[in-house]
Design an enzyme around this catalytic site. Structure first.
Site, PDB file in Angstrom:
ATOM      1  N   GLY A  15       0.812  -1.209   0.000  1.00 17.25           N
ATOM      2  CA  GLY A  15       0.000   0.000   0.000  1.00 17.25           C
ATOM      3  C   GLY A  15       0.846   1.261   0.000  1.00 17.25           C
ATOM      4  O   GLY A  15       1.877   1.321   0.678  1.00 17.25           O
ATOM      5  N   THR A 143       5.037   1.802   5.988  1.00 13.87           N
ATOM      6  CA  THR A 143       3.658   1.357   6.169  1.00 13.87           C
ATOM      7  C   THR A 143       2.932   2.312   7.095  1.00 13.87           C
ATOM      8  O   THR A 143       3.434   2.641   8.173  1.00 13.87           O
ATOM      9  CB  THR A 143       3.544  -0.076   6.731  1.00 13.87           C
ATOM     10  OG1 THR A 143       2.171  -0.370   6.980  1.00 13.87           O
ATOM     11  CG2 THR A 143       4.327  -0.274   8.009  1.00 13.87           C
ATOM     12  N   ASP A 145       0.415   1.481   8.605  1.00  8.72           N
ATOM     13  CA  ASP A 145      -0.088   0.636   9.692  1.00  8.72           C
ATOM     14  C   ASP A 145       0.843   0.629  10.899  1.00  8.72           C
ATOM     15  O   ASP A 145       0.429   0.230  11.996  1.00  8.72           O
ATOM     16  CB  ASP A 145      -0.283  -0.800   9.201  1.00  8.72           C
ATOM     17  CG  ASP A 145      -1.385  -0.908   8.163  1.00  8.72           C
ATOM     18  OD1 ASP A 145      -2.430  -0.266   8.345  1.00  8.72           O
ATOM     19  OD2 ASP A 145      -1.198  -1.627   7.166  1.00  8.72           O
ATOM     20  N   ARG A 191      -5.910  -3.667   9.941  1.00  5.01           N
ATOM     21  CA  ARG A 191      -6.506  -5.003   9.966  1.00  5.01           C
ATOM     22  C   ARG A 191      -6.308  -5.674  11.318  1.00  5.01           C
ATOM     23  O   ARG A 191      -7.256  -6.098  11.960  1.00  5.01           O
ATOM     24  CB  ARG A 191      -5.914  -5.868   8.859  1.00  5.01           C
ATOM     25  CG  ARG A 191      -6.505  -7.267   8.779  1.00  5.01           C
ATOM     26  CD  ARG A 191      -5.824  -8.124   7.731  1.00  5.01           C
ATOM     27  NE  ARG A 191      -6.047  -7.618   6.388  1.00  5.01           N
ATOM     28  CZ  ARG A 191      -5.133  -6.998   5.653  1.00  5.01           C
ATOM     29  NH1 ARG A 191      -3.922  -6.771   6.156  1.00  5.01           N
ATOM     30  NH2 ARG A 191      -5.391  -6.587   4.438  1.00  5.01           N
ATOM     31  N   GLU A 245     -11.041  -0.814  11.107  1.00  7.87           N
ATOM     32  CA  GLU A 245     -11.704  -1.696  10.150  1.00  7.87           C
ATOM     33  C   GLU A 245     -11.523  -3.158  10.528  1.00  7.87           C
ATOM     34  O   GLU A 245     -12.301  -4.018  10.130  1.00  7.87           O
ATOM     35  CB  GLU A 245     -11.156  -1.465   8.741  1.00  7.87           C
ATOM     36  CG  GLU A 245      -9.680  -1.803   8.598  1.00  7.87           C
ATOM     37  CD  GLU A 245      -9.111  -1.521   7.219  1.00  7.87           C
ATOM     38  OE1 GLU A 245      -9.846  -0.981   6.376  1.00  7.87           O
ATOM     39  OE2 GLU A 245      -7.929  -1.842   6.988  1.00  7.87           O
ATOM     40  N   GLN A 300      -6.542   8.564   4.047  1.00 14.07           N
ATOM     41  CA  GLN A 300      -5.596   8.608   5.162  1.00 14.07           C
ATOM     42  C   GLN A 300      -4.166   8.222   4.765  1.00 14.07           C
ATOM     43  O   GLN A 300      -3.229   8.493   5.504  1.00 14.07           O
ATOM     44  CB  GLN A 300      -6.084   7.718   6.308  1.00 14.07           C
ATOM     45  CG  GLN A 300      -6.296   6.273   5.947  1.00 14.07           C
ATOM     46  CD  GLN A 300      -7.315   5.588   6.836  1.00 14.07           C
ATOM     47  OE1 GLN A 300      -7.148   5.519   8.046  1.00 14.07           O
ATOM     48  NE2 GLN A 300      -8.375   5.063   6.252  1.00 14.07           N
ATOM     49  N   ARG A 301      -3.995   7.616   3.602  1.00 15.49           N
ATOM     50  CA  ARG A 301      -2.642   7.238   3.196  1.00 15.49           C
ATOM     51  C   ARG A 301      -2.094   8.071   2.037  1.00 15.49           C
ATOM     52  O   ARG A 301      -0.952   7.878   1.637  1.00 15.49           O
ATOM     53  CB  ARG A 301      -2.583   5.751   2.849  1.00 15.49           C
ATOM     54  CG  ARG A 301      -3.211   5.354   1.541  1.00 15.49           C
ATOM     55  CD  ARG A 301      -3.186   3.845   1.361  1.00 15.49           C
ATOM     56  NE  ARG A 301      -3.503   3.441   0.010  1.00 15.49           N
ATOM     57  CZ  ARG A 301      -3.734   2.186  -0.371  1.00 15.49           C
ATOM     58  NH1 ARG A 301      -3.673   1.222   0.530  1.00 15.49           N
ATOM     59  NH2 ARG A 301      -4.004   1.901  -1.620  1.00 15.49           N
TER      60      ARG A 301
END
Length: 412
Positions: A15, A143, A145, A191, A245, A300-301
């Site tokens: 991503g 990332t 994340d 995730r 999410e 958001q990314r």
């Protein structure tokens, strides 16, 4: 210094983020300035570009245009989600990679990405070693994340956190306008690790953010959440909720899977989205409140306009450091961030083995999550605040952002 003479290859996968191209610039500018690096190439769409013999000759790019990568979001060279099989099971891809490396005399390989990308980097590194092909291989972390193991944080997270916190502050202002109550559910990426959703706590820290925050690190209890939302709404006549999410129930089922089928990607990861809408529908059907569900999704990314300057600079330095380490003889490592102890935020970059990074997720520490699972402690705030500092100097043209326009000349 054990310098190896040959070409350099850089790729991006997974991503995108708003600062991934700043890391790309760090690699490419530094590589172009090294005498031992004879040519600098970029992969078209990550590892797939190697397999398809589709490489870009970076020396053909205008230096001024290349410099705009610092402020350009997404993956400028293209990305992919392609899982390499273990070479012991099927070495077809690996033989092709070695063939391409030999064709272009690739002796330096830098791969920019997250967990799955570091897995790819690790597999390629180990295979080339087994074949006796000398090539310095370095992973460059990326990332939003923030779940890469072995590093304090990842380039991309600070900017995404800044956008999420800012958006939640803005939503808070809007949601409190009317005399009639509203429940707003904001679904945020993540995730299995809740770092991004946790970033919404920065908005609350500034006096206007979510009342309730739910992370995937703790089982999501629907009945408890309904009671908590009702309690906040009855008390405030409004309720702002931030949830990941990837929240799942005590049985390990994603809330996003309730009532719908969820697809998976090449790595077997379930495609998330829908948890916020499900919770919003539950609130509406149970209490009859006015409810809005907001999914921040890709915004958001890729929100380069609100990127963290700290994040941009650290991303660039990660790419630059990767090249410097490789030229000095380091290989089979990823550039990691180590936060120095002390009141003032300081960072040191160091190499960590790809083995310990690949496919290992770092989650939000349990002690940073409030006992009732509805928010974050001050320890998280202290961790995250330094990462969102500084504003981007994004160049504009005709009132709109000016992003890099690469020529992408194919290598011969």
């Amino acid at each position: 210094m054990n310098k190896l003479k040959g070409a350099c290859l850089f790729g991006q996968s997974g991503g995108p983020t708003s600062v991934i191209n700043s890391s790309a610039l760090g690699v490419l500018e530094t590589a172009l300035g090294e005498d031992c690096i004879t040519a600098v190439y970029g992969c078209a769409h990550g590892i797939k570009g190697i397999l398809n013999d589709c490489l870009y000759d970076i020396s053909q790019e205008d230096k001024k245009e290349l410099s705009l990568l610092r402020y350009t979001p997404s993956s400028a060279l293209g990305s992919c989600r392609y899982k390499l099989k273990d070479s012991s099971v099927d070495d077809t891809d690996y033989k092709r990679i070695l063939e391409i490396f030999q064709k272009y005399n690739i002796r330096y390989f830098f791969y920019n990405g997250g967990n799955d990308s570091m897995d790819t980097c690790n597999k390629v590194s180990k295979y080339l070693m087994s074949q006796g092909y000398e090539c310095r291989i370095m992973g460059v972390p990326k990332t939003i994340d923030n779940d890469l193991f072995g590093t304090d944080h990842c380039p991309g997270f600070g900017s995404a956190a800044k956008y999420i916190a800012t958006s939640c502050m803005e939503i808070y202002q809007d949601a409190n306008v009317y005399d009639t109550g509203t429940v707003v559910i904001v679904e945020i990426m993540g995730r299995n690790a809740g770092w991004l959703t946790a970033a919404s706590a920065l908005a609350s820290h500034m006096g206007g953010g979510p009342d309730l925050i739910y992370l995937p690190e703790q089982p999501f209890d629907l009945e408890a959440a309904m009671a908590q939302i009702k309690e906040v709404y009855d008390r405030r006549n409004n309720c702002l909720v931030a949830l990941s999410e990837g929240i799942m129930d005590k049985n390990g089922k994603f809330i996003a899977e309730y009532g719908q089928d969820v697809a998976t990607d090449a790595f077997g990861h379930k495609q998330m989205g829908g948890a916020g809408a499900f919770v919003a529908n539950e609130v509406k059907s149970r209490f009859g409140y006015k409810v809005r569900s907001i999914e921040l999704s890709l915004l958001q990314r890729c929100a380069a306009h609100s990127a963290s300057l700290t994040d941009i600079e650290e991303a660039y330095q990660a790419g630059k450091t990767a090249v410097e380490l490789a030229v000095s003889g380091v290989t089979d490592k990823m550039v990691a961030f180590e936060r120095k102890e002390g009141a003032e935020y300081q960072l040191e970059m160091k190499p960590v083995p790809l083995d310990i990074v690949a496919n290992t997720e770092k989650k939000v520490p349990t002690q940073w999550i409030k006992p009732d699972h509805t928010g974050l402690t001050d320890d998280f705030i202290a961790y995250a605040l330094p990462l969102i500092q500084g504003e981007t100097q994004l160049p504009y043209e005709n009132g709109l952002p000016r992003f890099a326009r690469l020529k992408k000349v194919l290598a011969k």
